[in-house]
Design a protein around this motif. Structure first.
Motif, short mmCIF file in Angstrom:
data_model
loop_
_atom_site.label_atom_id
_atom_site.label_comp_id
_atom_site.label_asym_id
_atom_site.label_seq_id
_atom_site.Cartn_x
_atom_site.Cartn_y
_atom_site.Cartn_z
N ARG A 53 0.83 -1.20 0.00
CA ARG A 53 0.00 0.00 0.00
C ARG A 53 0.87 1.26 0.00
O ARG A 53 1.96 1.27 0.56
CB ARG A 53 -0.90 0.03 1.24
N LEU A 54 0.38 2.31 -0.63
CA LEU A 54 1.03 3.61 -0.54
C LEU A 54 0.78 4.15 0.86
O LEU A 54 -0.37 4.35 1.26
CB LEU A 54 0.45 4.57 -1.59
N GLU A 58 7.35 5.40 0.69
CA GLU A 58 7.89 5.03 -0.63
C GLU A 58 9.35 5.43 -0.81
O GLU A 58 10.13 4.68 -1.40
CB GLU A 58 7.02 5.63 -1.74
N HIS A 93 7.35 0.65 -9.45
CA HIS A 93 6.33 1.42 -10.14
C HIS A 93 5.16 1.60 -9.17
O HIS A 93 5.10 0.93 -8.13
CB HIS A 93 5.88 0.68 -11.40
N GLN A 94 4.25 2.50 -9.45
CA GLN A 94 3.11 2.70 -8.57
C GLN A 94 1.83 2.89 -9.39
O GLN A 94 1.87 3.36 -10.53
CB GLN A 94 3.33 3.92 -7.67
N ALA A 108 -1.00 -0.99 -13.89
CA ALA A 108 0.26 -0.82 -13.18
C ALA A 108 1.05 -2.12 -13.12
O ALA A 108 2.29 -2.12 -13.19
CB ALA A 108 0.00 -0.30 -11.77
N THR A 112 4.71 -2.71 -14.80
CA THR A 112 5.83 -3.22 -14.01
C THR A 112 6.50 -4.40 -14.71
O THR A 112 7.73 -4.50 -14.77
CB THR A 112 5.36 -3.64 -12.61
N VAL A 141 7.45 7.29 -10.12
CA VAL A 141 8.16 7.03 -8.87
C VAL A 141 9.39 7.92 -8.76
O VAL A 141 9.69 8.47 -7.70
CB VAL A 141 8.55 5.53 -8.77
#
Length: 255
Positions: A53-54, A58, A93-94, A108, A112, A141
């Motif tokens: 999770r963000l 990060e 990556h996000q 996403a 990736t 990112v």
């Protein structure tokens, strides 16, 4: 994460890679103050796709985790013959990710996978045979962590590359921790304002500038490591202290 040259190894070497890879990743995460047990992980032999999770940490993933992983790989490979080395291609990556019946779904996730198979990553390991890892950050990112000044890495540490894999095309940012460079970052003294990245080869890396500051070759103030027994102040702390992300300064009132 994906291990280099896995298909060319014999059965025993492949089994060893599958055994050791998750353990190296777990140790690097613990040393960086992160818990991979909280991540959703899709395993595939010599490859892992991890979703987390963000949560505002990060920059630690880009910086501390990768540096500790490089240190783990260096120690691991130092005890092995060349054919048994583990070298990794890494991508961060996000974006939105859905948990599907057979893994992860979403643009996403596809991006990736495309970044992980990008030729600049393969070329980087081939060009730097002494390197244990090559990292590719997506543009999103890179801009939110490195360019935003939230890591000890600087834009000058990265090389912009174009990625074209199948239907995917985008710009990304490549970093190969150079042979013999420190894998643990110099202490941070807060966030540093970063300028728009350039491809100038003469800019130097963050570890270059740290070494210059110690030696005094950068033309600025020299870091003084002189031991001064008559100026020692002792601070006693009772109980455990979580100092992750903290910055400590040491000195005396006479300085």
């Amino acid at each position: 994460m994906d291990a280099e040259a896995y298909g060319g190894k014999n059965d025993r070497r492949q089994s060893e890679t599958q055994h050791d890879l998750p353990r190296l990743l777990d140790r690097a995460a613990r040393n960086a103050g992160m818990d991979r047990a909280q991540w959703q992980i899709q395993r595939k032999g010599d490859e892992q796709l991890a979703v987390r999770r963000l949560d505002g940490t990060e920059p630690r993933l880009v910086d501390d985790y990768i540096r500790h992983l490089v240190a783990e790989l260096r120690e691991y490979n130092a005890q092995r013959v060349s054919a048994a080395r583990m070298r990794l291609r890494a991508v961060i990556h996000q974006g939105p990710v859905e948990l599907a019946d057979n893994g992860f779904a979403g643009a996403a996730v596809v991006a990736t996978a495309r970044l992980l198979n990008a030729s600049p990553l393969y070329d980087a390991l081939a060009t730097h045979p002494g390197a244990d890892l090559a990292l590719l950050l997506s543009d999103d990112v890179f801009r939110s962590t490195v360019l935003g000044g939230h890591t000890t890495l600087t834009p000058a540490d990265f090389t912009p590359v174009s990625v074209r894999v199948k239907e995917y095309e985008a710009r990304a940012w490549l970093w190969v921790p150079a042979d013999g460079r420190p894998t643990v970052a110099p202490p941070r003294s807060g966030l540093v304002e970063a300028e728009e990245p350039t491809a100038s080869a003469g800019a130097g890396t963050s570890t270059d500038r740290y070494a210059q500051a110690i030696s005094g070759t950068a033309g600025g103030p020299v870091i003084d490591n002189e031991y001064r027994a008559d100026r020692i102040n002792v601070t006693n702390v009772a109980g455990p202290v979580d100092a992750r992300g903290a910055v400590f300064g040491f000195g005396s009132a006479g300085d």
